[in-house]
Enzyme design. Structure first.
Site, PDB file in Angstrom:
ATOM      1  N   ARG A   4      83.378  50.531  42.337  1.00 54.74           N
ATOM      2  CA  ARG A   4      81.949  50.778  42.465  1.00 54.74           C
ATOM      3  C   ARG A   4      81.641  52.130  43.090  1.00 54.74           C
ATOM      4  O   ARG A   4      80.470  52.462  43.262  1.00 54.74           O
ATOM      5  CB  ARG A   4      81.404  49.700  43.394  1.00 54.74           C
ATOM      6  CG  ARG A   4      80.246  48.920  42.908  1.00 54.74           C
ATOM      7  CD  ARG A   4      80.124  47.790  43.927  1.00 54.74           C
ATOM      8  NE  ARG A   4      78.878  47.146  43.854  1.00 54.74           N
ATOM      9  CZ  ARG A   4      78.723  45.904  43.377  1.00 54.74           C
ATOM     10  NH1 ARG A   4      79.722  45.240  42.883  1.00 54.74           N
ATOM     11  NH2 ARG A   4      77.541  45.364  43.400  1.00 54.74           N
TER      12      ARG A   4
ATOM     13  N   ARG B 258      70.042  47.635  46.293  1.00 56.22           N
ATOM     14  CA  ARG B 258      71.255  47.504  45.474  1.00 56.22           C
ATOM     15  C   ARG B 258      71.186  48.429  44.260  1.00 56.22           C
ATOM     16  O   ARG B 258      72.190  49.019  43.863  1.00 56.22           O
ATOM     17  CB  ARG B 258      71.433  46.043  45.046  1.00 56.22           C
ATOM     18  CG  ARG B 258      71.921  45.168  46.194  1.00 56.22           C
ATOM     19  CD  ARG B 258      71.667  43.691  45.975  1.00 56.22           C
ATOM     20  NE  ARG B 258      72.350  43.151  44.823  1.00 56.22           N
ATOM     21  CZ  ARG B 258      72.062  41.972  44.279  1.00 56.22           C
ATOM     22  NH1 ARG B 258      71.100  41.221  44.795  1.00 56.22           N
ATOM     23  NH2 ARG B 258      72.727  41.540  43.239  1.00 56.22           N
TER      24      ARG B 258
ATOM     25  N   ARG C 172      71.400  33.337  46.159  1.00 52.01           N
ATOM     26  CA  ARG C 172      72.097  34.294  47.010  1.00 52.01           C
ATOM     27  C   ARG C 172      71.112  34.944  47.979  1.00 52.01           C
ATOM     28  O   ARG C 172      69.995  35.283  47.577  1.00 52.01           O
ATOM     29  CB  ARG C 172      72.753  35.379  46.144  1.00 52.01           C
ATOM     30  CG  ARG C 172      74.123  34.964  45.650  1.00 52.01           C
ATOM     31  CD  ARG C 172      74.697  35.879  44.619  1.00 52.01           C
ATOM     32  NE  ARG C 172      74.585  37.307  44.876  1.00 52.01           N
ATOM     33  CZ  ARG C 172      75.083  38.250  44.073  1.00 52.01           C
ATOM     34  NH1 ARG C 172      75.735  37.891  42.974  1.00 52.01           N
ATOM     35  NH2 ARG C 172      74.938  39.520  44.348  1.00 52.01           N
TER      36      ARG C 172
ATOM     37  N   ARG D  16      67.525  34.160  39.435  1.00 51.43           N
ATOM     38  CA  ARG D  16      68.879  33.573  39.399  1.00 51.43           C
ATOM     39  C   ARG D  16      69.092  32.504  40.481  1.00 51.43           C
ATOM     40  O   ARG D  16      68.736  32.681  41.633  1.00 51.43           O
ATOM     41  CB  ARG D  16      69.904  34.694  39.597  1.00 51.43           C
ATOM     42  CG  ARG D  16      71.313  34.175  39.785  1.00 51.43           C
ATOM     43  CD  ARG D  16      72.333  35.258  39.708  1.00 51.43           C
ATOM     44  NE  ARG D  16      72.135  36.321  40.670  1.00 51.43           N
ATOM     45  CZ  ARG D  16      72.863  37.422  40.695  1.00 51.43           C
ATOM     46  NH1 ARG D  16      73.801  37.628  39.798  1.00 51.43           N
ATOM     47  NH2 ARG D  16      72.635  38.337  41.609  1.00 51.43           N
TER      48      ARG D  16
ATOM     49  N   LYS E  23      77.254  41.066  34.214  1.00 55.82           N
ATOM     50  CA  LYS E  23      78.716  41.218  34.327  1.00 55.82           C
ATOM     51  C   LYS E  23      79.382  39.869  34.606  1.00 55.82           C
ATOM     52  O   LYS E  23      80.360  39.504  33.954  1.00 55.82           O
ATOM     53  CB  LYS E  23      79.072  42.207  35.458  1.00 55.82           C
ATOM     54  CG  LYS E  23      78.410  43.573  35.324  1.00 55.82           C
ATOM     55  CD  LYS E  23      78.773  44.488  36.485  1.00 55.82           C
ATOM     56  CE  LYS E  23      78.343  44.013  37.854  1.00 55.82           C
ATOM     57  NZ  LYS E  23      76.871  44.014  38.081  1.00 55.82           N
TER      58      LYS E  23
HETATM   59  P1  AP5 Z   1      74.768  37.997  36.260  1.00 52.24           P
HETATM   60  O1  AP5 Z   1      75.754  37.761  35.172  1.00 52.24           O
HETATM   61  O2  AP5 Z   1      74.874  37.162  37.497  1.00 52.24           O
HETATM   62  O3  AP5 Z   1      74.717  39.550  36.616  1.00 52.24           O
HETATM   63  P2  AP5 Z   1      75.744  40.474  37.396  1.00 52.24           P
HETATM   64  O4  AP5 Z   1      75.811  41.763  36.644  1.00 52.24           O
HETATM   65  O5  AP5 Z   1      77.023  39.754  37.639  1.00 52.24           O
HETATM   66  O6  AP5 Z   1      74.914  40.690  38.706  1.00 52.24           O
HETATM   67  P3  AP5 Z   1      75.257  40.591  40.258  1.00 52.24           P
HETATM   68  O7  AP5 Z   1      73.938  40.567  40.960  1.00 52.24           O
HETATM   69  O8  AP5 Z   1      76.207  39.471  40.555  1.00 52.24           O
HETATM   70  O9  AP5 Z   1      75.952  41.930  40.460  1.00 52.24           O
HETATM   71  P4  AP5 Z   1      76.072  42.713  41.739  1.00 52.24           P
HETATM   72  O10 AP5 Z   1      76.909  43.808  41.251  1.00 52.24           O
HETATM   73  O11 AP5 Z   1      74.855  43.075  42.465  1.00 52.24           O
HETATM   74  O12 AP5 Z   1      76.712  41.625  42.733  1.00 52.24           O
HETATM   75  P5  AP5 Z   1      78.146  41.500  43.410  1.00 52.24           P
HETATM   76  O13 AP5 Z   1      78.347  40.086  43.707  1.00 52.24           O
HETATM   77  O14 AP5 Z   1      79.152  42.261  42.628  1.00 52.24           O
HETATM   78  O15 AP5 Z   1      73.307  37.828  35.616  1.00 52.24           O
HETATM   79  C1  AP5 Z   1      72.133  37.920  36.417  1.00 52.24           C
HETATM   80  C2  AP5 Z   1      71.096  36.881  35.918  1.00 52.24           C
HETATM   81  O16 AP5 Z   1      70.698  37.230  34.598  1.00 52.24           O
HETATM   82  C3  AP5 Z   1      71.634  35.447  35.823  1.00 52.24           C
HETATM   83  O17 AP5 Z   1      70.600  34.571  36.185  1.00 52.24           O
HETATM   84  C4  AP5 Z   1      72.008  35.283  34.331  1.00 52.24           C
HETATM   85  O18 AP5 Z   1      71.868  33.946  33.908  1.00 52.24           O
HETATM   86  C5  AP5 Z   1      71.001  36.197  33.653  1.00 52.24           C
HETATM   87  N1  AP5 Z   1      71.552  36.865  32.457  1.00 52.24           N
HETATM   88  C6  AP5 Z   1      72.796  37.414  32.324  1.00 52.24           C
HETATM   89  N2  AP5 Z   1      72.925  37.995  31.113  1.00 52.24           N
HETATM   90  C7  AP5 Z   1      71.726  37.813  30.477  1.00 52.24           C
HETATM   91  C8  AP5 Z   1      71.225  38.201  29.187  1.00 52.24           C
HETATM   92  N3  AP5 Z   1      71.991  38.880  28.317  1.00 52.24           N
HETATM   93  N4  AP5 Z   1      69.958  37.863  28.879  1.00 52.24           N
HETATM   94  C9  AP5 Z   1      69.176  37.163  29.761  1.00 52.24           C
HETATM   95  N5  AP5 Z   1      69.594  36.765  30.995  1.00 52.24           N
HETATM   96  C10 AP5 Z   1      70.857  37.102  31.352  1.00 52.24           C
HETATM   97  O19 AP5 Z   1      77.935  42.324  44.752  1.00 52.24           O
HETATM   98  C11 AP5 Z   1      77.122  41.838  45.806  1.00 52.24           C
HETATM   99  C12 AP5 Z   1      77.316  42.720  47.031  1.00 52.24           C
HETATM  100  O20 AP5 Z   1      78.682  42.661  47.471  1.00 52.24           O
HETATM  101  C13 AP5 Z   1      77.034  44.222  46.842  1.00 52.24           C
HETATM  102  O21 AP5 Z   1      75.658  44.508  46.998  1.00 52.24           O
HETATM  103  C14 AP5 Z   1      77.912  44.823  47.963  1.00 52.24           C
HETATM  104  O22 AP5 Z   1      77.287  44.668  49.219  1.00 52.24           O
HETATM  105  C15 AP5 Z   1      79.134  43.936  47.938  1.00 52.24           C
HETATM  106  N6  AP5 Z   1      80.187  44.432  47.030  1.00 52.24           N
HETATM  107  C16 AP5 Z   1      80.690  43.768  45.942  1.00 52.24           C
HETATM  108  N7  AP5 Z   1      81.639  44.512  45.343  1.00 52.24           N
HETATM  109  C17 AP5 Z   1      81.739  45.668  46.054  1.00 52.24           C
HETATM  110  C18 AP5 Z   1      82.538  46.826  45.907  1.00 52.24           C
HETATM  111  N8  AP5 Z   1      83.412  46.973  44.894  1.00 52.24           N
HETATM  112  N9  AP5 Z   1      82.369  47.829  46.821  1.00 52.24           N
HETATM  113  C19 AP5 Z   1      81.500  47.693  47.846  1.00 52.24           C
HETATM  114  N10 AP5 Z   1      80.709  46.627  48.033  1.00 52.24           N
HETATM  115  C20 AP5 Z   1      80.828  45.607  47.143  1.00 52.24           C
END
Ligand code: AP5
Ligand code: ZN
Length: 216
Positions: free
Chosen positions: A88, A172, A161, A127, A13
């Protein structure tokens, strides 16, 4: 254009949101990034969120809803935005609908990223980012051209991270299937959901997303 990127942790994402920002000139609203900024700044929200995020649990709805409601009123959101990692939960989805309708706005589409769990774990475990400019890397899929030197800014400092470890990733993923996956039915019923194959390489996923947006 107002778009939600919906998918499990590591689905890509954030990677695709960055590309959409460059192509469409609208901001990425990542609640994960906003919460990490609050932790970094040591705010009250950040202190509360840190324990939950480090454990892989979701932060309470009222906290993230308030952050997003404030953010979408900023001038750079006037022409639209990309929601990354929000909503979410069903509570957050209802809050999103209320926030938009109060402002006379509507959602254009919700893009679901479909990726197998074993690939998600592999992507998250590998990552890391440049500590200076935030450029994203992955070991071994996407490493800097010169070993240990950021392609974009030349920095030699990198970071991971704290929630990107195998135990937290499992929590997660559980949170995703329990709390977030019901949103797929919620948005499908509204005729807003389109899936892309997140298993493809980054360019191919971008092409699919651009195809979806071109049909809006
Ligand atoms: P990346 O693009 O970083 O993936 P992502 O989907 O953004 O993954 P995240 O881990 O950031 O999502 P998340 O939802 O867990 O984290 P968030 O920060 O929102 O890609 C991942 C890796 O794969 C990278 O190395 C990239 O290079 C590689 N890659 C990407 N696409 C690829 C492809 N097509 N092929 C090969 N490699 C690829 O949330 C973190 C925490 O914050 C949550 O656990 C929660 O505690 C809190 N939080 C955040 N939002 C909320 C909410 N709305 N409600 C409640 N808690 C929340
Ligand atoms: Zn850099």
């Amino acid at each position: 254009m107002r778009v939600i990127l919906l998918g499990p942790p590591g689905a890509g994402k954030g990677t695709q949101a960055h590309r959409l920002v460059e192509r469409h000139g609208i901001p990425q609203l990542s609640t994960g990034d906003m919460l990490r900024a609050a932790i970094h700044a040591g705010t009250e929200i950040g202190v509360k969120a840190k324990t939950l995020m480090d454990a892989g649990a979701l932060v309470p709805d009222d906290v993230v809803n308030a952050i997003v409601a404030e953010r979408i009123d900023q001038p750079d959101c006037a022409d639209g935005f990309i929601l990354d990692g929000f909503p979410r939960t069903l509570g957050q989805a209802d809050a999103t609908a209320a926030m938009l309708s109060e402002r006379g706005l509507h959602l254009d589409c919700v893009i679901e990223f479909k990726v197998d769990d074993d690939v998600l774990v592999e992507r998250i475990s590998g990552r890391y980012t440049c500590a200076n400019c935030g450029a994203g890397y992955h070991d071994p899929n996407l490493v800097p051209k010169v070993d240990g030197v950021c392609d974009r800014c030349g920095s030699t400092e990198f970071k991971r991270r704290p929630d990107d470890n195998p135990n937290t990733v499992r929590t997660r993923l559980q949170a995703y299937y329990k709390e977030t996956s019901p949103l797929l039915g919620y948005y499908y019923a509204k005729g807003l959901l389109t899936a892309v194959d997140g298993m493809l390489d980054v360019d191919a996923v971008t092409a699919q997303i651009e195809g979806v947006l071109a049909r809006l």
